[in-house]
Scaffold this active site. Structure first.
Site, PDB file in Angstrom:
ATOM      1  N   CYS A 112       0.815  -1.226   0.000  1.00 29.77           N
ATOM      2  CA  CYS A 112       0.000   0.000   0.000  1.00 29.77           C
ATOM      3  C   CYS A 112       0.843   1.268   0.000  1.00 29.77           C
ATOM      4  O   CYS A 112       0.313   2.356  -0.211  1.00 29.77           O
ATOM      5  CB  CYS A 112      -0.938  -0.005   1.189  1.00 29.77           C
ATOM      6  SG  CYS A 112      -1.888  -1.507   1.289  1.00 29.77           S
ATOM      7  N   HIS A 249      -3.288   6.741   2.261  1.00 25.14           N
ATOM      8  CA  HIS A 249      -3.751   5.426   1.832  1.00 25.14           C
ATOM      9  C   HIS A 249      -5.086   5.132   2.519  1.00 25.14           C
ATOM     10  O   HIS A 249      -5.225   5.313   3.738  1.00 25.14           O
ATOM     11  CB  HIS A 249      -2.706   4.371   2.194  1.00 25.14           C
ATOM     12  CG  HIS A 249      -3.208   2.978   2.066  1.00 25.14           C
ATOM     13  ND1 HIS A 249      -3.873   2.537   0.940  1.00 25.14           N
ATOM     14  CD2 HIS A 249      -3.168   1.931   2.921  1.00 25.14           C
ATOM     15  CE1 HIS A 249      -4.217   1.274   1.124  1.00 25.14           C
ATOM     16  NE2 HIS A 249      -3.802   0.884   2.306  1.00 25.14           N
ATOM     17  N   ASN A 279     -10.178  -0.708   0.379  1.00 23.92           N
ATOM     18  CA  ASN A 279      -8.715  -0.594   0.352  1.00 23.92           C
ATOM     19  C   ASN A 279      -8.202  -1.169  -0.971  1.00 23.92           C
ATOM     20  O   ASN A 279      -8.306  -2.366  -1.208  1.00 23.92           O
ATOM     21  CB  ASN A 279      -8.147  -1.368   1.548  1.00 23.92           C
ATOM     22  CG  ASN A 279      -6.631  -1.362   1.602  1.00 23.92           C
ATOM     23  OD1 ASN A 279      -5.967  -1.001   0.632  1.00 23.92           O
ATOM     24  ND2 ASN A 279      -6.089  -1.775   2.745  1.00 23.92           N
TER      25      ASN A 279
HETATM   26  N1  ACO Z   1     -17.790  -8.827  10.250  1.00 24.49           N
HETATM   27  C1  ACO Z   1     -18.185  -9.006  11.513  1.00 24.49           C
HETATM   28  N2  ACO Z   1     -17.339  -9.260  12.530  1.00 24.49           N
HETATM   29  C2  ACO Z   1     -16.033  -9.327  12.231  1.00 24.49           C
HETATM   30  C3  ACO Z   1     -15.551  -9.160  10.920  1.00 24.49           C
HETATM   31  C4  ACO Z   1     -16.481  -8.897   9.905  1.00 24.49           C
HETATM   32  N3  ACO Z   1     -16.125  -8.690   8.617  1.00 24.49           N
HETATM   33  N4  ACO Z   1     -14.204  -9.271  10.932  1.00 24.49           N
HETATM   34  C5  ACO Z   1     -13.849  -9.510  12.194  1.00 24.49           C
HETATM   35  N5  ACO Z   1     -14.957  -9.544  12.982  1.00 24.49           N
HETATM   36  C6  ACO Z   1     -15.045  -9.774  14.426  1.00 24.49           C
HETATM   37  C7  ACO Z   1     -13.839 -10.504  14.977  1.00 24.49           C
HETATM   38  O1  ACO Z   1     -14.019 -11.893  14.837  1.00 24.49           O
HETATM   39  C8  ACO Z   1     -13.840 -10.056  16.414  1.00 24.49           C
HETATM   40  O2  ACO Z   1     -14.810 -10.792  17.116  1.00 24.49           O
HETATM   41  P1  ACO Z   1     -14.559 -11.237  18.667  1.00 24.49           P
HETATM   42  O3  ACO Z   1     -14.414  -9.940  19.415  1.00 24.49           O
HETATM   43  O4  ACO Z   1     -15.778 -12.001  18.995  1.00 24.49           O
HETATM   44  O5  ACO Z   1     -13.285 -12.040  18.639  1.00 24.49           O
HETATM   45  C9  ACO Z   1     -14.353  -8.600  16.341  1.00 24.49           C
HETATM   46  O6  ACO Z   1     -15.020  -8.485  15.083  1.00 24.49           O
HETATM   47  C10 ACO Z   1     -13.251  -7.570  16.431  1.00 24.49           C
HETATM   48  O7  ACO Z   1     -12.207  -7.938  15.525  1.00 24.49           O
HETATM   49  P2  ACO Z   1     -10.900  -7.069  15.383  1.00 24.49           P
HETATM   50  O8  ACO Z   1     -10.012  -7.699  14.366  1.00 24.49           O
HETATM   51  O9  ACO Z   1     -10.346  -6.795  16.741  1.00 24.49           O
HETATM   52  O10 ACO Z   1     -11.526  -5.707  14.803  1.00 24.49           O
HETATM   53  P3  ACO Z   1     -10.832  -4.309  14.652  1.00 24.49           P
HETATM   54  O11 ACO Z   1     -11.623  -3.283  15.359  1.00 24.49           O
HETATM   55  O12 ACO Z   1      -9.345  -4.360  14.913  1.00 24.49           O
HETATM   56  O13 ACO Z   1     -11.020  -4.019  13.091  1.00 24.49           O
HETATM   57  C11 ACO Z   1      -9.724  -4.048  11.052  1.00 24.49           C
HETATM   58  C12 ACO Z   1     -10.404  -4.885  12.142  1.00 24.49           C
HETATM   59  C13 ACO Z   1     -10.796  -3.240  10.341  1.00 24.49           C
HETATM   60  C14 ACO Z   1      -9.050  -4.974  10.075  1.00 24.49           C
HETATM   61  C15 ACO Z   1      -8.693  -3.094  11.695  1.00 24.49           C
HETATM   62  O14 ACO Z   1      -7.876  -3.817  12.584  1.00 24.49           O
HETATM   63  C16 ACO Z   1      -7.819  -2.394  10.680  1.00 24.49           C
HETATM   64  O15 ACO Z   1      -8.271  -1.545   9.935  1.00 24.49           O
HETATM   65  N6  ACO Z   1      -6.518  -2.688  10.692  1.00 24.49           N
HETATM   66  C17 ACO Z   1      -5.576  -2.020   9.787  1.00 24.49           C
HETATM   67  C18 ACO Z   1      -5.647  -2.584   8.409  1.00 24.49           C
HETATM   68  C19 ACO Z   1      -4.754  -1.791   7.510  1.00 24.49           C
HETATM   69  O16 ACO Z   1      -4.527  -0.613   7.722  1.00 24.49           O
HETATM   70  N7  ACO Z   1      -4.214  -2.368   6.482  1.00 24.49           N
HETATM   71  C20 ACO Z   1      -3.360  -1.562   5.628  1.00 24.49           C
HETATM   72  C21 ACO Z   1      -2.480  -2.310   4.886  1.00 24.49           C
HETATM   73  S1  ACO Z   1      -3.299  -3.336   3.750  1.00 24.49           S
HETATM   74  C22 ACO Z   1      -2.044  -3.705   2.616  1.00 24.49           C
HETATM   75  O17 ACO Z   1      -0.891  -3.368   2.758  1.00 24.49           O
HETATM   76  C23 ACO Z   1      -2.451  -4.482   1.468  1.00 24.49           C
END
Ligand code: ACO
Length: 322
Positions: A112, A249, A279
């Site tokens: 990214c 990004h 993304n």
């Molecule tokens: N729908 C519903 N529930 C979900 C989903 C979904 N799609 N995905 C995960 N959950 C659940 C999980 O199972 C978890 O449940 P639990 O609490 O019962 O265990 C809960 O939601 C929370 O999951 P987290 O992973 O802790 O959620 P978080 O608030 O961290 O959000 C996310 C996840 C959106 C991926 C976030 O961590 C994020 O944006 N991270 C950064 C990603 C990024 O910036 N990537 C950039 C680089 S990408 C590249 O280089 C190609």
């Protein structure tokens, strides 16, 4: 001082617009969860074109905008983490399809952060070789790398391409940059691991899908991106207040809000289109820049910070006068 400048922008989205509600019918997720956690409402998924097709569309449009014949191009760089092949590169495919027979062409892999990296590399190569004309494109068809049974990553990504024409200029345009790599954190975000052959026969040619430790990448981004922008501002000899637009990004609207707060900058300096595109990795900054240019949201002469972060892990900011 001789430098380079961006003289045209272009973008293309993949053909199939997929809503959160559509995804909730094929996996255990909801519009509410995706919107609240990421800001994403829809993403474009390609069902008919590969990465080089989207990149070629952008390349053709850019050449038309500046009325150049393809043989005028000196350089083509495509930033991508989802090429059609390991070889030939997407850039070489475009070079062939456009008929840009004089252009040096290669891909750049920095996930990214790739588009910011590619702008920096293209600028250096134009200046070092006394060349004058480059195509710099970010292009992805990430949907082919996604495990569609993994809701934690499948809802995040989209397909598309964006790019710019980079041309030499008499005056300074690119005023600061900060490119960084954190290889020790590489296992936090991986895609397409190609397993070693254990036997001479029976090569199964399997690749692993996209896998990410979302929380760790979130922590990385909110910590590193503000520092990277500050380092690039310092190199440019300007303050964060003097940046007109921050084109980050588009990975998560909460990350963008966090960065704005850390830099003490108003959120209206941070255009957001993740709601429509999701993304799109290396394509994301380029698509956002092209969209802002089309809508008149960024204007000639304004100072822009492009900042990306992601696989590698990597983080990269370039500051330029548009
Ligand atoms: N729908 C519903 N529930 C979900 C989903 C979904 N799609 N995905 C995960 N959950 C659940 C999980 O199972 C978890 O449940 P639990 O609490 O019962 O265990 C809960 O939601 C929370 O999951 P987290 O992973 O802790 O959620 P978080 O608030 O961290 O959000 C996310 C996840 C959106 C991926 C976030 O961590 C994020 O944006 N991270 C950064 C990603 C990024 O910036 N990537 C950039 C680089 S990408 C590249 O280089 C190609």
């Amino acid at each position: 001082m001789k430098d380079v400048k961006i003289t045209a922008t272009s973008k293309v989205a993949a053909n199939n617009l997929v809503t959160n509600n559509q995804l909730s019918k094929i996996m255990d997720t909801s519009d509410e969860w995706i919107t609240k956690r990421t800001g994403i409402k829809t993403r474009h998924i390609s069902t008919d074109k590969n990465t080089s097709d989207l990149a070629t569309t952008v390349g053709k449009d850019l050449l038309e905008q500046v009325s150049w014949t393809p043989d005028k191009l000196d350089l083509i760089i495509v930033a991508t983490m989802s090429p059609d092949y390991l070889t030939p590169s997407v850039s070489a495919q475009i070079q062939g399809k456009l008929g840009a027979q004089h252009a040096v062409a290669f891909d750049l892999s920095a996930a990214c952060s790739g588009f910011s990296y590619a702008l920096s590399v293209a600028r250096s190569m134009l200046l070092a070789n006394n060349w004058s004309k480059a195509l710099v494109i970010g292009a992805e068809v990430l949907s082919k790398l996604i495990d569609w049974d993994d809701r934690s990553s499948a809802v995040l990504f989209g397909d598309g391409a964006g790019g710019v024409i980079l041309e030499t200029a008499a005056e300074r345009h690119f005023v600061g940059q900060d490119l960084q790599t954190f290889g020790e954190l590489g296992n936090q975000l991986t895609a397409g691991h190609i397993k070693n052959n254990t036997e001479l026969s029976n090569n199964s040619f399997t690749y692993t899908p996209f896998q990410m430790n979302g929380r760790e990448v979130y922590r990385f981004a909110t910590h590193e991106v503000p520092q990277s922008i500050e380092a690039a501002c310092k190199q440019a000899g300007i303050t964060a207040d003097q940046i007109d637009h921050y084109l980050l990004h588009q990975a998560n609207s909460r990350i963008i809000e966090h960065v704005a707060k850390r830099l003490n900058q108003p959120l209206n300096k941070f255009p957001i289109n993740i709601n429509e595109y999701g993304n799109t990795a290396a394509a994301s900054e380029a698509i956002l820049l092209a969209e802002c240019a089309e809508k008149g949201r960024v204007k000639k002469g304004e100072t822009i910070a492009l900042s990306g972060f992601g696989g590698g892990l990597t983080c990269a900011t370039v500051i330029f006068k548009y």
